[in-house]
Design a protein around this motif. Structure first.
Motif, PDB file in Angstrom:
ATOM      1  N   SER A   1       0.770  -0.997  -0.020  1.00 26.87           N
ATOM      2  CA  SER A   1       0.015  -0.148  -0.086  1.00 26.87           C
ATOM      3  C   SER A   1       0.978   1.165  -0.055  1.00 26.87           C
ATOM      4  N   ASN A   2       0.240   2.362  -0.343  1.00 31.08           N
ATOM      5  CA  ASN A   2       1.113   3.516  -0.435  1.00 31.08           C
ATOM      6  C   ASN A   2       2.311   3.742  -1.366  1.00 31.08           C
ATOM      7  N   LEU A   3       2.274   2.835  -2.131  1.00 29.88           N
ATOM      8  CA  LEU A   3       3.391   2.589  -3.204  1.00 29.88           C
ATOM      9  C   LEU A   3       3.313   4.148  -4.153  1.00 29.88           C
ATOM     10  N   THR A   4       4.624   4.778  -4.157  1.00 30.77           N
ATOM     11  CA  THR A   4       4.722   6.131  -4.916  1.00 30.77           C
ATOM     12  C   THR A   4       5.180   5.644  -6.253  1.00 30.77           C
ATOM     13  N   ARG A   5       4.721   6.543  -7.142  1.00 36.92           N
ATOM     14  CA  ARG A   5       5.518   6.393  -8.648  1.00 36.92           C
ATOM     15  C   ARG A   5       6.937   6.660  -8.636  1.00 36.92           C
ATOM     16  N   GLU A   6       7.747   7.461  -7.602  1.00 36.43           N
ATOM     17  CA  GLU A   6       9.110   7.420  -7.369  1.00 36.43           C
ATOM     18  C   GLU A   6       9.498   6.129  -7.040  1.00 36.43           C
ATOM     19  N   GLN A   7       8.894   5.517  -6.047  1.00 37.59           N
ATOM     20  CA  GLN A   7       9.397   4.252  -5.703  1.00 37.59           C
ATOM     21  C   GLN A   7       9.532   3.169  -6.809  1.00 37.59           C
ATOM     22  N   LEU A   8       8.347   3.379  -7.760  1.00 34.97           N
ATOM     23  CA  LEU A   8       8.039   2.609  -8.526  1.00 34.97           C
ATOM     24  C   LEU A   8       9.211   2.611  -9.895  1.00 34.97           C
ATOM     25  N   GLU A   9       9.513   3.831 -10.200  1.00 36.37           N
ATOM     26  CA  GLU A   9      10.325   4.223 -11.313  1.00 36.37           C
ATOM     27  C   GLU A   9      11.771   3.727 -10.780  1.00 36.37           C
ATOM     28  N   ARG A  10      12.092   4.106  -9.601  1.00 35.06           N
ATOM     29  CA  ARG A  10      13.332   3.574  -9.105  1.00 35.06           C
ATOM     30  C   ARG A  10      13.286   2.035  -9.224  1.00 35.06           C
ATOM     31  N   GLY A  11      12.502   1.155  -8.848  1.00 33.54           N
ATOM     32  CA  GLY A  11      12.572  -0.097  -8.981  1.00 33.54           C
ATOM     33  C   GLY A  11      12.816  -0.761 -10.419  1.00 33.54           C
ATOM     34  N   MET A  12      12.343   0.240 -11.441  1.00 30.18           N
ATOM     35  CA  MET A  12      12.486  -0.127 -12.686  1.00 30.18           C
ATOM     36  C   MET A  12      13.836   0.303 -13.502  1.00 30.18           C
ATOM     37  N   LYS A  13      14.669  -0.768 -13.798  1.00 24.72           N
ATOM     38  CA  LYS A  13      16.050  -0.490 -14.460  1.00 24.72           C
ATOM     39  C   LYS A  13      15.934  -0.794 -15.884  1.00 24.72           C
ATOM     40  N   HIS A  14      15.013  -1.130 -16.424  1.00 25.72           N
ATOM     41  CA  HIS A  14      14.675  -1.488 -17.917  1.00 25.72           C
ATOM     42  C   HIS A  14      13.994  -0.262 -18.681  1.00 25.72           C
ATOM     43  N   ALA A  15      14.376  -0.074 -19.643  1.00 25.70           N
ATOM     44  CA  ALA A  15      13.730   1.084 -20.372  1.00 25.70           C
ATOM     45  C   ALA A  15      12.943   0.448 -21.427  1.00 25.70           C
ATOM     46  N   ALA A  16      11.932   1.492 -21.931  1.00 29.40           N
ATOM     47  CA  ALA A  16      10.943   0.944 -22.943  1.00 29.40           C
ATOM     48  C   ALA A  16      11.913   0.597 -24.464  1.00 29.40           C
ATOM     49  N   THR A  17      11.422  -0.145 -25.383  1.00 30.65           N
ATOM     50  CA  THR A  17      12.103  -0.284 -26.435  1.00 30.65           C
ATOM     51  C   THR A  17      11.166  -0.139 -27.547  1.00 30.65           C
ATOM     52  N   HIS A  18       9.742   0.026 -27.495  1.00 28.98           N
ATOM     53  CA  HIS A  18       8.938   0.317 -28.281  1.00 28.98           C
ATOM     54  C   HIS A  18       8.374   1.517 -28.731  1.00 28.98           C
ATOM     55  N   PRO A  19       8.166   2.132 -29.656  1.00 26.48           N
ATOM     56  CA  PRO A  19       7.277   3.528 -29.624  1.00 26.48           C
ATOM     57  C   PRO A  19       5.899   3.086 -29.094  1.00 26.48           C
ATOM     58  N   PRO A  20       5.370   4.232 -28.714  1.00 26.11           N
ATOM     59  CA  PRO A  20       3.861   4.259 -28.216  1.00 26.11           C
ATOM     60  C   PRO A  20       2.948   3.925 -29.450  1.00 26.11           C
ATOM     61  N   GLY A  21       2.048   3.092 -29.225  1.00 28.46           N
ATOM     62  CA  GLY A  21       1.094   2.846 -30.170  1.00 28.46           C
ATOM     63  C   GLY A  21       1.327   2.045 -31.296  1.00 28.46           C
ATOM     64  N   HIS A  22       0.343   1.074 -31.594  1.00 32.05           N
ATOM     65  CA  HIS A  22       0.651   0.007 -32.864  1.00 32.05           C
ATOM     66  C   HIS A  22       0.813   0.947 -34.203  1.00 32.05           C
ATOM     67  N   ASN A  23       0.271   2.087 -34.129  1.00 33.66           N
ATOM     68  CA  ASN A  23       0.107   2.737 -35.546  1.00 33.66           C
ATOM     69  C   ASN A  23       1.506   3.211 -35.606  1.00 33.66           C
ATOM     70  N   MET A  24       2.247   3.460 -34.630  1.00 28.23           N
ATOM     71  CA  MET A  24       3.688   3.721 -34.667  1.00 28.23           C
ATOM     72  C   MET A  24       4.597   2.619 -34.941  1.00 28.23           C
ATOM     73  N   THR A  25       4.162   1.477 -34.394  1.00 28.38           N
ATOM     74  CA  THR A  25       5.077   0.187 -34.349  1.00 28.38           C
ATOM     75  C   THR A  25       4.908  -0.603 -35.757  1.00 28.38           C
ATOM     76  N   LEU A  26       3.879  -0.948 -36.007  1.00 25.36           N
ATOM     77  CA  LEU A  26       3.717  -1.584 -37.487  1.00 25.36           C
ATOM     78  C   LEU A  26       3.642  -1.041 -38.897  1.00 25.36           C
ATOM     79  N   ALA A  27       4.287  -1.329 -39.539  1.00 30.49           N
ATOM     80  CA  ALA A  27       4.188  -0.847 -41.076  1.00 30.49           C
ATOM     81  C   ALA A  27       3.069  -1.152 -41.848  1.00 30.49           C
ATOM     82  N   ASN A  28       2.512  -2.158 -41.427  1.00 31.92           N
ATOM     83  CA  ASN A  28       0.941  -2.628 -41.890  1.00 31.92           C
ATOM     84  C   ASN A  28      -0.015  -2.583 -40.950  1.00 31.92           C
ATOM     85  N   TYR A  29      -0.052  -1.483 -40.379  1.00 31.41           N
ATOM     86  CA  TYR A  29      -1.025  -1.272 -39.119  1.00 31.41           C
ATOM     87  C   TYR A  29      -2.327  -1.062 -39.756  1.00 31.41           C
ATOM     88  N   ASP A  30      -2.670  -0.593 -40.844  1.00 28.94           N
ATOM     89  CA  ASP A  30      -4.012  -0.565 -41.366  1.00 28.94           C
ATOM     90  C   ASP A  30      -4.616  -2.204 -41.744  1.00 28.94           C
TER      91      ASP A  30
END
Length: 386
Positions: free
Chosen positions: A335-364
């Protein structure tokens, strides 16, 4: 007189079925013949001293025969009574045994080397490319310390088959491994391994034995964090790591890794939408089978999704999902988990752009193929970590 004398002067012992029986030989026949054919008696010769012996001997033999007959009758009467008593005891014992078999059998709690006061043993169960590496990291960091993550039961279907083929029909592969983890990482909040639930989890005897142990073990309980991910994201991640040579994860600040791993315009089965749909159906069926297995076996587990754990749309869903995990495990910020705590616990970074429309060449094409199906809801344009 000899005709009516009972035979009983000579006995032999015979043991049958733990009871003693006596039977008599006819020795009087020999005496009878001797006296009947005796020269002094049969021919009327000899002295009176020898003649009077016959009545005496015959009287003695008659008395002896009566005594033996009485003993024999009493013995066999007692033996018969004892035999009946034994039969009654056996019958009563059999009845109790049958009554016992009719009673419900309680499941035995397996013995364990795990320390109830040590780090909480747990298993992170998810298919590949479902965010297990990052999730393992956050759970460890926010509960005490991160321990090495190990896909103990195999990182692929083939590896999982090979693993369980060599483990026989019992759970000896499970508890000793967790006990070693407990002893090695005494300062950690949790210890365990990642189990990718490929096909052997349903049919390998050793896997089933392990599941049964997890379901029944008490003090301490082995807990399972069951993680699922958007199946379209799973397919995108698998496709990406099949077509490109990139690291599975990038640490925050590793710009080279992030640049290589940030793939846009990914081709996801262009012109093969039937193949994509079959993959999604197969993944969903498999994931549902795993959930059903855990439920039917009463495995202590919590269900969480990658999409809520790593949702950064600002609605707070990620915080609640993480607190759900720590509350279940009994360690870390329940309980009472803060976003700062959560960010400190995450050591990995995102490797995909936001949204499938930006990820997929054949999104449509993909969106058109999934529109109106049960998988339409998998499409998104919101920002997500991958």
């Amino acid at each position: 007189i000899l005709k009516y004398l009972p035979y009983g002067i000579s006995f032999r012992r015979l043991e049958v079925a733990n009871s003693i029986r006596y039977y008599s030989l006819p020795p009087l026949l020999e005496v009878h013949m001797r006296f009947r054919g005796g020269k002094s008696f049969a021919a009327g010769g000899g002295s009176m001293a020898r003649a009077w012996l016959l009545p005496v001997i015959l009287s003695l033999l008659f008395v002896a025969g009566m005594i033996v007959s009485t003993v024999e009758v009493d013995y066999f009467s007692n033996a018969t009574d004892q035999h009946k008593l034994q039969e009654e005891v056996i019958a009563e014992t059999d009845l109790h045994q049958h009554e016992h078999l009719d009673q419900p059998i309680e499941e035995e709690t397996p013995t364990t080397c795990l320390d109830p006061s040590g780090p909480q043993p747990y298993i992170l169960m998810s298919l590949g490319r479902s965010g297990s590496g990052s999730t393992w990291q956050v759970i460890g960091n926010l509960s005490g310390m991160e321990t090495p993550s190990h896909e103990y039961t195999g990182s692929s279907t083939e590896a999982s088959i090979k693993f369980f083929e060599g483990k026989g029909h019992d759970d000896k592969w499970l508890l000793p491994y967790l006990c070693r983890k407990q002893r090695k990482y005494r300062d950690a909040g949790v210890v365990g391994f990642k189990w990718k639930p490929y096909e052997p989890i349903f049919n390998a005897p050793a896997a089933q034995a392990g599941i049964n142990t997890i379901a029944t073990l008490k003090d301490p309980t082995i807990k399972v964090v069951r993680l699922r991910r958007n199946l379209l994201d799973v397919q995108i991640s698998r496709r990406k790591h099949t077509l490109y040579t990139t690291k599975a994860h990038c640490m925050k600040g590793d710009l080279k890794c992030l640049q290589d791993g940030l793939i846009t315009s990914l081709d996801l089965y262009t012109g093969e939408m039937d193949t994509l749909y079959k993959h999604l159906e197969s993944l969903q069926a498999h994931e549902d089978r795993v959930d059903k297995l855990l439920h039917e076996k009463n495995v202590p587990h919590v269900q969480v999704t990658y999409d809520r754990l790593y949702n950064v749309d600002g609605k707070g869903g990620d915080i609640e999902e993480w607190e759900k995990v720590f509350s279940f495990l009994g360690v870390g910020p329940a309980s009472n988990l803060t976003r700062e705590q959560l960010e400190r616990g995450m050591k990995h970074a995102a490797t995909h752009p936001p949204g499938h429309n930006m990820t997929l060449a054949n999104y449509d094409e993909v969106a058109g193929a999934l529109e109106g199906t049960k998988f339409e809801k998998l499409l998104h344009r919101r920002h997500r970590r991958v």
